[in-house]
Design a protein around this motif. Sequence first.
Motif, short mmCIF file in Angstrom:
data_model
loop_
_atom_site.label_atom_id
_atom_site.label_comp_id
_atom_site.label_asym_id
_atom_site.label_seq_id
_atom_site.Cartn_x
_atom_site.Cartn_y
_atom_site.Cartn_z
N LEU A 20 12.36 63.28 24.35
CA LEU A 20 13.36 63.36 25.42
C LEU A 20 14.66 62.67 25.01
CD1 LEU A 20 11.11 62.72 28.56
CD2 LEU A 20 12.24 64.86 27.91
N THR A 21 14.52 61.52 24.35
CA THR A 21 15.71 60.79 23.90
C THR A 21 16.49 61.62 22.88
OG1 THR A 21 14.57 58.69 24.24
CG2 THR A 21 16.50 58.65 22.84
N LEU A 95 28.54 57.42 23.85
CA LEU A 95 28.07 56.11 23.41
C LEU A 95 26.59 55.92 23.76
CD1 LEU A 95 28.79 53.29 22.26
CD2 LEU A 95 29.42 52.61 24.57
N PHE A 96 26.22 56.35 24.97
CA PHE A 96 24.83 56.23 25.40
C PHE A 96 23.91 57.09 24.51
CE2 PHE A 96 21.22 57.38 28.11
CZ PHE A 96 20.76 56.12 28.45
N ALA A 97 24.37 58.29 24.17
CA ALA A 97 23.55 59.22 23.39
C ALA A 97 23.25 58.66 22.00
CB ALA A 97 24.24 60.57 23.28
N VAL A 98 24.31 58.22 21.28
CA VAL A 98 24.10 57.75 19.91
C VAL A 98 23.35 56.41 19.89
CG1 VAL A 98 26.08 59.03 19.03
CG2 VAL A 98 26.39 56.67 19.81
N THR A 99 23.62 55.56 20.90
CA THR A 99 22.97 54.25 20.91
C THR A 99 21.47 54.37 21.21
OG1 THR A 99 25.04 53.26 21.67
CG2 THR A 99 23.03 51.94 21.89
N VAL A 100 21.13 55.20 22.21
CA VAL A 100 19.73 55.38 22.54
C VAL A 100 18.99 56.04 21.38
CG1 VAL A 100 18.15 56.64 24.04
CG2 VAL A 100 20.05 55.39 25.02
N ARG A 101 19.66 56.99 20.72
CA ARG A 101 19.02 57.64 19.58
C ARG A 101 18.72 56.63 18.48
NH1 ARG A 101 20.15 59.73 14.69
NH2 ARG A 101 18.96 61.59 14.05
N ARG A 102 19.68 55.76 18.21
CA ARG A 102 19.45 54.75 17.18
C ARG A 102 18.36 53.76 17.60
NH1 ARG A 102 22.39 54.46 12.78
NH2 ARG A 102 24.31 55.67 12.62
N ARG A 113 22.44 46.17 14.34
CA ARG A 113 23.59 46.11 13.43
C ARG A 113 24.32 47.44 13.38
NH1 ARG A 113 19.55 43.86 10.21
NH2 ARG A 113 19.54 45.72 8.90
N GLU A 114 23.59 48.55 13.25
CA GLU A 114 24.23 49.84 13.08
C GLU A 114 24.82 50.38 14.39
OE1 GLU A 114 21.44 52.38 11.21
OE2 GLU A 114 21.45 51.28 9.30
N GLY A 154 19.60 48.33 28.28
CA GLY A 154 18.55 49.36 28.35
C GLY A 154 18.12 49.83 26.98
N SER A 155 19.10 50.05 26.11
CA SER A 155 18.74 50.53 24.78
C SER A 155 17.98 49.47 23.98
CB SER A 155 19.99 50.97 24.02
OG SER A 155 20.89 49.87 23.85
N MET A 156 18.35 48.20 24.17
CA MET A 156 17.61 47.13 23.49
C MET A 156 16.17 47.07 23.96
SD MET A 156 19.35 45.54 21.17
CE MET A 156 18.48 43.98 21.04
N ALA A 157 15.98 47.20 25.28
CA ALA A 157 14.62 47.18 25.82
C ALA A 157 13.82 48.37 25.31
CB ALA A 157 14.67 47.19 27.35
N LEU A 158 14.47 49.56 25.28
CA LEU A 158 13.79 50.74 24.78
C LEU A 158 13.42 50.58 23.31
CD1 LEU A 158 12.83 53.65 25.14
CD2 LEU A 158 15.17 54.41 24.60
N HIS A 159 14.39 50.05 22.54
CA HIS A 159 14.13 49.84 21.11
C HIS A 159 12.94 48.89 20.91
CE1 HIS A 159 14.90 49.10 16.86
NE2 HIS A 159 14.83 47.79 17.13
N GLN A 160 12.91 47.80 21.66
CA GLN A 160 11.83 46.82 21.52
C GLN A 160 10.48 47.44 21.86
OE1 GLN A 160 12.35 43.78 20.31
NE2 GLN A 160 10.15 43.33 20.36
N THR A 161 10.47 48.23 22.94
CA THR A 161 9.21 48.85 23.37
C THR A 161 8.70 49.84 22.33
OG1 THR A 161 9.82 48.61 25.69
CG2 THR A 161 8.13 50.24 25.16
N VAL A 162 9.60 50.71 21.87
CA VAL A 162 9.18 51.74 20.93
C VAL A 162 8.71 51.14 19.61
CG1 VAL A 162 10.01 53.68 19.54
CG2 VAL A 162 10.60 53.54 21.96
N TRP A 163 9.49 50.19 19.09
CA TRP A 163 9.13 49.66 17.78
C TRP A 163 7.98 48.68 17.81
CZ3 TRP A 163 9.98 51.72 13.35
CH2 TRP A 163 10.99 52.69 13.25
N SER A 164 7.79 48.00 18.90
CA SER A 164 6.59 47.15 19.02
C SER A 164 5.34 48.02 19.02
CB SER A 164 6.65 46.32 20.30
OG SER A 164 7.70 45.38 20.23
#
Length: 709
Positions: A20-21, A95-102, A113-114, A154-164
Amino acid sequence: MARAPLDEAPSAGLRRIVRLTTAFSWVSGVAFALQLALADASPVRLVPAGLVALLLASWLWLPDKDGWPMSAVEGVVAFAAFLVLPTPQPTISFLFAVTVRRSVRGGAGQYPREAVPVVVGYLIGLVWWTVRDGGVDGDRLAASLMPLVGLVIGSMALHQTVWSARLAHNAARTVEAVVRASPVGLVLLDDDGEPRLHNDRARALLGWDAGRPERVPCPHGADITRCSRGCLGADVEPVEVRVPRPDGSDGVLSVHTATVDRTTGPDHTLVAAVDVSKRRQWEEALRLRSETDELTGLAGRAHFLHLLEEALRSGEVVGLLVVDLDQFKEVNDTEGHEAGDWYLRSAAERIAAAVGPVAVAARIGGDEFAVLAPGHDVRESARLATRVLTELGRPLAGLGYDLVIRASVGVAVGGEGDGVAELLRDADTAMYVAKRQGGSRMRLFRREMAEEVLARQRDKADLRTAVEEGQLVLHYQPIVDLATSVVTGAEALVRWQRPGQGLLGPGAFIGLAEETGLIVPLGNRVLAGACDQAVRWRDQGRELGVTVNVSTRQLSSAAFLPSLDRVLATTGLPPERLTIEVTESVWADEGAMRGLMEVRGTGVKVALDDFGTGYSSLSYLQRYPFDVVKIDKSFTGALGETSRTAGVVRCIIDLAEVLGADTVAEGIETPAQAEWLRGAGCAYAQGYLFGRPDLADRWDAQPSVRGRL
């Protein structure tokens, strides 16, 4: 850091989030590119629109390679959008699209960083856009920044959840790979003992290759989870289980168990199985090697003594036989070590055949064997010893001639309360008594034998002292030229001046010296003393040769010839004045014969003593020349009794003459014997007629030899 592919997402839910992301990012990116391209007629709009198209192409063709270069492009697009678009809302969507994707694509440390360039580009563009439109408007600025704050959080929380979740999934897959590749068989059993999980190694070890997993056995049954005899638990020592293999053999597994606590439901049992079959084979081979004599295949000494100790503890009567081979040294010395090994193996086979399954045979020394016979009393042990002697006494072929294995057997019987060392000592004592009585016999241990052995040990100790402290004295018996009646030499005869017992003749201790090996130092002292006396006689004007008896054991020693050379050099005695006297037994020892011929090569004369009483052979006389042949007193003492004896003596004299050797007749006691020998052509004689053996200092007091003839 290499990025994990998306299909490694651990669960269906997270995989849907990633999809979805990604879809949202594509929709937002395409919409943003269209907005930029259709914003106005200015050609500037084509720059950010082209850059967005470049980003979309990288997402399509290089989905996992959009690193820092693409991050920089994203930052440029975020700023350039403010130059083209009238409001920041489309840029916020981009901005939301590229950040959430990353956040779902980047590694654990890459995303923060990126994602910085696109955020910085947006902030710079927002400041420029605010200033361009007439100053800072707080409400307007807040409306543009708040979405950014939410986006970052939101993107930080999503990143943490996915990568954990992804790291946990990868760790689980790593553990699974380790378990699969483990050389240890691992099985997880439920509370009913049914296998729930297992690796390939467990399937191979437990023989499950051909079918479904079965229950794991233990030494006490087919299901280890049902064992009540100490096979379960982490604190329990591993147990060994034998499992059948496809080739029909049995494998040995070391099995350890541990309880796996579950938050819900009954606990499970983890079973770890290690193949220890090779180790057990090696241990068994080492055990057999330690328990078995390598040459003969019989039990070894250490194992035999252990069995003897166990038998004595059992409380029943125990018979013990000690068997010593009487002729092993002769076979080993004359025929070589390979023949000696064959001789030992043959003896072992016959001893084992004689005792059968009722007893245990062992090799406990070089040529010494033992038999343990549990339940055998004195009579039965004696019968067993007789069977051993009978079996050994059968002719043995293999050396080109028939050979009989002669042995001395000692028998001792013990029981509970007796010690291993004591019983073995008693059997040894009986065996030594049998050997001293001539060998090829069996003797039962008696208490008085121990006293005899103690006396024998005292004799050995006293003889050693005698050799070291000079208690041995030399007596000399004259050797007379029968043609001239002149004393031409003397035979050195050793005596033992033993404290408390007087002067002992050689018959009382030479056998003991041979048995203990003291014959070598004793013989060296006799040789040195005799040569020294011959030199003293020469200094006194008496040109007398000296004859010294040398044992076969001395001659076979590599040190004898250097010792002889040293004595001759030290004393100054000419070699031709010395005669080495040996018995016919020297022919049975090839090493001694070689030594004897080396001695003859130095100029020392060699005499053959007691000719005709031992291993007499004309081929030996021809092959190994002697300078002197001595006629034994058993022949000379019978002269005049029968014509046959006279004929034998005459044959010996004639044979010696043909071979170029002089003859010396021993044991001459009467003038008639001397006269007959002179007439038969015998050159020399010695005996009581001419003088008894005595100290050299007393020779001057002896009567004239001529007067006795």
